[in-house]
Design a protein around this motif. Structure first.
Motif, PDB file in Angstrom:
ATOM      1  N   GLY A 198     -13.722 -16.053  69.495  1.00 20.05           N
ATOM      2  CA  GLY A 198     -13.181 -15.029  68.614  1.00 20.05           C
ATOM      3  C   GLY A 198     -14.298 -14.289  67.908  1.00 20.05           C
ATOM      4  O   GLY A 198     -15.318 -14.889  67.552  1.00 20.05           O
ATOM      5  N   ALA A 199     -14.119 -12.999  67.747  1.00 18.64           N
ATOM      6  CA  ALA A 199     -15.085 -12.181  67.006  1.00 18.64           C
ATOM      7  C   ALA A 199     -14.282 -11.176  66.182  1.00 18.64           C
ATOM      8  O   ALA A 199     -13.941 -10.091  66.665  1.00 18.64           O
ATOM      9  CB  ALA A 199     -16.053 -11.471  67.942  1.00 18.64           C
ATOM     10  N   GLY A 215     -18.629 -22.274  64.191  1.00 16.84           N
ATOM     11  CA  GLY A 215     -18.738 -20.970  63.555  1.00 16.84           C
ATOM     12  C   GLY A 215     -20.185 -20.554  63.402  1.00 16.84           C
ATOM     13  O   GLY A 215     -21.028 -21.355  62.997  1.00 16.84           O
ATOM     14  N   ILE A 216     -20.457 -19.293  63.730  1.00 18.58           N
ATOM     15  CA  ILE A 216     -21.804 -18.723  63.644  1.00 18.58           C
ATOM     16  C   ILE A 216     -21.769 -17.531  62.712  1.00 18.58           C
ATOM     17  O   ILE A 216     -20.891 -16.662  62.825  1.00 18.58           O
ATOM     18  CB  ILE A 216     -22.290 -18.268  65.035  1.00 18.58           C
ATOM     19  CG1 ILE A 216     -22.379 -19.443  66.004  1.00 18.58           C
ATOM     20  CG2 ILE A 216     -23.639 -17.556  64.929  1.00 18.58           C
ATOM     21  CD1 ILE A 216     -23.383 -20.493  65.618  1.00 18.58           C
ATOM     22  N   ASP A 217     -22.716 -17.459  61.805  1.00 21.10           N
ATOM     23  CA  ASP A 217     -22.828 -16.296  60.930  1.00 21.10           C
ATOM     24  C   ASP A 217     -24.280 -16.153  60.482  1.00 21.10           C
ATOM     25  O   ASP A 217     -24.976 -17.170  60.309  1.00 21.10           O
ATOM     26  CB  ASP A 217     -21.914 -16.433  59.710  1.00 21.10           C
ATOM     27  CG  ASP A 217     -21.596 -15.100  59.064  1.00 21.10           C
ATOM     28  OD1 ASP A 217     -20.477 -14.591  59.264  1.00 21.10           O
ATOM     29  OD2 ASP A 217     -22.473 -14.549  58.373  1.00 21.10           O
ATOM     30  N   GLY A 218     -24.722 -14.924  60.286  1.00 20.98           N
ATOM     31  CA  GLY A 218     -26.099 -14.687  59.862  1.00 20.98           C
ATOM     32  C   GLY A 218     -26.329 -14.883  58.378  1.00 20.98           C
ATOM     33  O   GLY A 218     -27.477 -14.919  57.928  1.00 20.98           O
ATOM     34  N   SER A 219     -25.260 -15.019  57.602  1.00 20.73           N
ATOM     35  CA  SER A 219     -25.356 -15.122  56.149  1.00 20.73           C
ATOM     36  C   SER A 219     -25.349 -16.579  55.698  1.00 20.73           C
ATOM     37  O   SER A 219     -24.335 -17.259  55.827  1.00 20.73           O
ATOM     38  CB  SER A 219     -24.197 -14.376  55.487  1.00 20.73           C
ATOM     39  OG  SER A 219     -24.046 -14.757  54.138  1.00 20.73           O
ATOM     40  N   PRO A 220     -26.438 -17.084  55.131  1.00 18.55           N
ATOM     41  CA  PRO A 220     -26.432 -18.459  54.619  1.00 18.55           C
ATOM     42  C   PRO A 220     -25.383 -18.700  53.543  1.00 18.55           C
ATOM     43  O   PRO A 220     -24.795 -19.785  53.485  1.00 18.55           O
ATOM     44  CB  PRO A 220     -27.852 -18.629  54.059  1.00 18.55           C
ATOM     45  CG  PRO A 220     -28.689 -17.652  54.816  1.00 18.55           C
ATOM     46  CD  PRO A 220     -27.780 -16.472  55.041  1.00 18.55           C
ATOM     47  N   LEU A 274     -15.342 -20.855  69.719  1.00 20.97           N
ATOM     48  CA  LEU A 274     -16.498 -20.277  69.036  1.00 20.97           C
ATOM     49  C   LEU A 274     -16.025 -19.115  68.183  1.00 20.97           C
ATOM     50  O   LEU A 274     -15.375 -18.187  68.679  1.00 20.97           O
ATOM     51  CB  LEU A 274     -17.531 -19.795  70.062  1.00 20.97           C
ATOM     52  CG  LEU A 274     -18.743 -19.061  69.514  1.00 20.97           C
ATOM     53  CD1 LEU A 274     -19.570 -19.953  68.590  1.00 20.97           C
ATOM     54  CD2 LEU A 274     -19.605 -18.522  70.653  1.00 20.97           C
ATOM     55  N   ASP A 275     -16.358 -19.155  66.896  1.00 19.47           N
ATOM     56  CA  ASP A 275     -16.006 -18.095  65.950  1.00 19.47           C
ATOM     57  C   ASP A 275     -17.288 -17.334  65.613  1.00 19.47           C
ATOM     58  O   ASP A 275     -18.116 -17.800  64.830  1.00 19.47           O
ATOM     59  CB  ASP A 275     -15.380 -18.719  64.702  1.00 19.47           C
ATOM     60  CG  ASP A 275     -14.885 -17.693  63.691  1.00 19.47           C
ATOM     61  OD1 ASP A 275     -14.961 -16.487  63.987  1.00 19.47           O
ATOM     62  OD2 ASP A 275     -14.436 -18.116  62.609  1.00 19.47           O
ATOM     63  N   LEU A 276     -17.457 -16.169  66.222  1.00 20.37           N
ATOM     64  CA  LEU A 276     -18.662 -15.355  66.025  1.00 20.37           C
ATOM     65  C   LEU A 276     -18.503 -14.485  64.785  1.00 20.37           C
ATOM     66  O   LEU A 276     -17.593 -13.659  64.720  1.00 20.37           O
ATOM     67  CB  LEU A 276     -18.905 -14.457  67.247  1.00 20.37           C
ATOM     68  CG  LEU A 276     -19.397 -15.137  68.527  1.00 20.37           C
ATOM     69  CD1 LEU A 276     -19.417 -14.139  69.680  1.00 20.37           C
ATOM     70  CD2 LEU A 276     -20.791 -15.714  68.316  1.00 20.37           C
ATOM     71  N   GLY A 277     -19.396 -14.665  63.822  1.00 19.99           N
ATOM     72  CA  GLY A 277     -19.256 -13.950  62.564  1.00 19.99           C
ATOM     73  C   GLY A 277     -18.159 -14.586  61.738  1.00 19.99           C
ATOM     74  O   GLY A 277     -17.245 -13.913  61.256  1.00 19.99           O
ATOM     75  N   CYS A 278     -18.266 -15.891  61.544  1.00 17.54           N
ATOM     76  CA  CYS A 278     -17.181 -16.683  60.952  1.00 17.54           C
ATOM     77  C   CYS A 278     -16.999 -16.450  59.463  1.00 17.54           C
ATOM     78  O   CYS A 278     -15.967 -16.819  58.898  1.00 17.54           O
ATOM     79  CB  CYS A 278     -17.425 -18.161  61.207  1.00 17.54           C
ATOM     80  SG  CYS A 278     -18.949 -18.803  60.452  1.00 17.54           S
ATOM     81  N   GLY A 279     -17.997 -15.872  58.790  1.00 21.66           N
ATOM     82  CA  GLY A 279     -17.887 -15.676  57.360  1.00 21.66           C
ATOM     83  C   GLY A 279     -17.679 -16.994  56.629  1.00 21.66           C
ATOM     84  O   GLY A 279     -18.283 -18.004  56.957  1.00 21.66           O
ATOM     85  N   ALA A 280     -16.774 -16.995  55.670  1.00 25.57           N
ATOM     86  CA  ALA A 280     -16.506 -18.182  54.859  1.00 25.57           C
ATOM     87  C   ALA A 280     -15.531 -19.144  55.518  1.00 25.57           C
ATOM     88  O   ALA A 280     -15.068 -20.082  54.887  1.00 25.57           O
ATOM     89  CB  ALA A 280     -15.973 -17.768  53.491  1.00 25.57           C
ATOM     90  N   GLY A 281     -15.207 -18.893  56.801  1.00 26.06           N
ATOM     91  CA  GLY A 281     -14.347 -19.806  57.535  1.00 26.06           C
ATOM     92  C   GLY A 281     -12.861 -19.601  57.353  1.00 26.06           C
ATOM     93  O   GLY A 281     -12.053 -20.322  57.953  1.00 26.06           O
TER      94      GLY A 281
END
Length: 208
Positions: free
Chosen positions: A111-112, A72-77, A49-56
């Motif tokens: 990972g965060a 990957g999880i991120d709040g930014s679409p 799990l990549d927390l706050g993955c951004g653009a990967g």
């Protein structure tokens, strides 16, 4: 429900989606800690799990290239849209990391990287407790936390409004222990791409 500070962070990264990767896409410090995470995984087929993955890039990309299954999880679409293009072999979702839920013992690693410092300090212990639940026994958590005196900051950063928060190194380490994680490595390191320090940790969920 997404908090006001989480909305600030998501909107900021929407605006900075390309500029952030251009500015911070390379970091020897981050790469060293990513290598520690990768070394703790099975040779192939680990669940991460990549927390706050951004653009990967580079975390989800590098782990997927090693043959691992990455969520990957991120709040930014806008960041998630780029992550899906950059790392088609991984799975990405727009979500607040404080609200997302997974089954217990789902992941071999979490990972965060530079993401928990955008979470209100008072919410960080609960997030860490969730990470401990999501990890399988023997699983590893590699993350960065804010360093220096505890506090919160909202203001202009790279041309967009942004929010940062941290509890301080001692409190962050205590929260990891309280969640049942064993910290194997920790270090306060100066970034190689900006004048700021982070507390880096590699923690393990005990077997049994």
């Amino acid at each position: 429900m997404t908090s006001p500070t989480a909305r600030i962070v998501a909107a900021g990264y929407d605006r900075l989606a390309d500029a952030y990767l251009d500015r911070f896409g390379l970091s020897a410090v981050r790469q060293r800690w990513l290598n520690r995470l990768a070394a703790a995984l099975p040779k192939k087929g680990g669940r991460v799990l990549d927390l706050g993955c951004g653009a990967g890039i580079p975390v989800a990309r590098d782990l997927a290239m090693l043959g691992h299954y990455v969520i990957g999880i991120d709040g930014s679409p806008e960041q998630i849209a780029r992550a899906r293009r950059n790392v088609p072999g991984a799975c990405f979702a727009v979500a607040d990391m404080c609200d997302v839920r997974f089954e217990r013992a789902t992941f071999d690693a979490v990972g965060a990287f530079y993401s928990i410092s955008h979470v209100v300090a008072a919410k960080q212990p609960k997030l860490i407790a969730h990470v401990a639940e999501w990890l399988r026994p023997g699983g590893v958590f590699v993350a960065s936390f804010g360093a220096g005196p505890a506090g919160e900051w909202t203001g202009e950063w790279l041309g967009a409004e942004m929010f940062f928060s941290h509890a301080g190194e001692a409190a962050s380490l205590a929260q990891l222990r309280d969640a049942g994680l064993v910290v194997r490595e920790s270090a306060v390191e100066r970034q190689d791409n900006e004048e700021i320090d982070f507390l880096w940790i590699a923690a393990v969920k005990p077997q049994g």
